[in-house]
Design a protein around this motif. Sequence first.
Motif, PDB file in Angstrom:
ATOM      1  N   HIS A   5       0.800  -1.162  -0.099  1.00 34.00           N
ATOM      2  CA  HIS A   5       0.100   0.039  -0.054  1.00 34.00           C
ATOM      3  C   HIS A   5       0.885   1.177  -0.106  1.00 34.00           C
ATOM      4  O   HIS A   5       1.803   1.208   0.431  1.00 34.00           O
ATOM      5  CB  HIS A   5      -0.770  -0.059   1.286  1.00 34.00           C
ATOM      6  N   GLY A  23      -0.365  -4.115   4.122  1.00 35.46           N
ATOM      7  CA  GLY A  23      -1.475  -3.144   3.881  1.00 35.46           C
ATOM      8  C   GLY A  23      -1.126  -1.562   4.431  1.00 35.46           C
ATOM      9  O   GLY A  23       0.029  -1.378   4.813  1.00 35.46           O
ATOM     10  N   PRO A  24      -2.182  -0.851   4.414  1.00 36.91           N
ATOM     11  CA  PRO A  24      -2.068   0.653   4.883  1.00 36.91           C
ATOM     12  C   PRO A  24      -1.352   0.842   6.369  1.00 36.91           C
ATOM     13  O   PRO A  24      -1.870   0.249   7.190  1.00 36.91           O
ATOM     14  CB  PRO A  24      -3.480   1.246   4.858  1.00 36.91           C
ATOM     15  N   CYS A  26       1.335   0.420   7.585  1.00 35.43           N
ATOM     16  CA  CYS A  26       2.403  -0.626   8.007  1.00 35.43           C
ATOM     17  C   CYS A  26       3.820   0.175   7.950  1.00 35.43           C
ATOM     18  O   CYS A  26       4.205   0.958   7.190  1.00 35.43           O
ATOM     19  CB  CYS A  26       2.402  -1.847   7.169  1.00 35.43           C
ATOM     20  N   SER A  42      -2.891  -4.073   8.425  1.00 33.18           N
ATOM     21  CA  SER A  42      -2.798  -2.704   8.272  1.00 33.18           C
ATOM     22  C   SER A  42      -2.168  -2.260   9.769  1.00 33.18           C
ATOM     23  O   SER A  42      -2.646  -2.971  10.842  1.00 33.18           O
ATOM     24  CB  SER A  42      -4.103  -2.150   8.219  1.00 33.18           C
ATOM     25  N   HIS A  43      -1.590  -1.231   9.831  1.00 36.20           N
ATOM     26  CA  HIS A  43      -1.234  -0.609  11.149  1.00 36.20           C
ATOM     27  C   HIS A  43      -0.148  -1.500  11.831  1.00 36.20           C
ATOM     28  O   HIS A  43      -0.317  -1.618  13.026  1.00 36.20           O
ATOM     29  CB  HIS A  43      -2.282  -0.094  11.911  1.00 36.20           C
ATOM     30  N   ASN A  60      -4.086  -6.439  12.633  1.00 37.41           N
ATOM     31  CA  ASN A  60      -3.856  -5.133  12.526  1.00 37.41           C
ATOM     32  C   ASN A  60      -3.477  -4.724  14.024  1.00 37.41           C
ATOM     33  O   ASN A  60      -3.680  -5.415  14.937  1.00 37.41           O
ATOM     34  CB  ASN A  60      -5.363  -4.372  12.426  1.00 37.41           C
TER      35      ASN A  60
END
Length: 260
Positions: A5, A23-24, A26, A42-43, A60
């Motif tokens: 991402h 993912g977003p 990271c 993500s994160h 996450n």
Amino acid sequence: MSNIHPSAIIEEGAQIGADCKIGPFCFVGPQVRLGDRVELKSHVVVTGDTSIGEDSVVFNFSVIGEIPQDLKFGGENTKLEIGKRNRIREHVTVNTGTDGGGGVTRIGDDCLLMAGVHVAHDVQIGDRVIMVNHSGAAGHCIVEDDAIIGGISGLHQFVRVGRGAIIGALTMVPKDVIPYGLVQAQRGELDGLNLVGLKRRGVSRDDISALRSAFRELSEGEGTFMDRVNRLEDTDSDYVREILEFVTGASDRSFLTPGK
């Protein structure tokens, strides 16, 4: 090609395997090595000298490979090694090792770490281990293959949990747990054998009978716990021999023993 991402940060030097998904938001640090088809949802933060094996998924808000929660840690380069096909759920934290504990934290293959689990420095976890929500293993613990650690349970530092053992929920485990043992109660008590787990793995009736006889001797026999252990030396069961080898092996803790 990996799917990364645009909001993810991949530090220079990180090694990303084929077909990874990141993912977003990271963060992947410069010493990290991700095997093929690893997915970070993500994160997720993966940092330190950390390797994660192929086909693993990290969910996450997990933080993987941060420095130990040990005041003696002085910034030395230590490692975290995570095997293949692991499932690391939300808000899990896993720390690298310390020089005093061997320098490496390890997790084997096919493990499930549920939400909120903590794995501290220098812990050694085998294959197919399940740690249920918000359970934790303090520094230097050893958790052998196929063990299950129940929810909101804690392993005291240096504790060993033998292969195939099960720890009930809401349990503090201050001493070593024999292979195939069943531990429950607020202050952990060895309360039997993990018969359900043995049957699920297809262990023969003869071996289960031998284990039950051995447990009766350990809980009801005369003399000290080690006296009872020594009387089991003539067994023909590999499973009973595994318990004997575990009990007579090196340990920094004493053992949870069956009550009479």
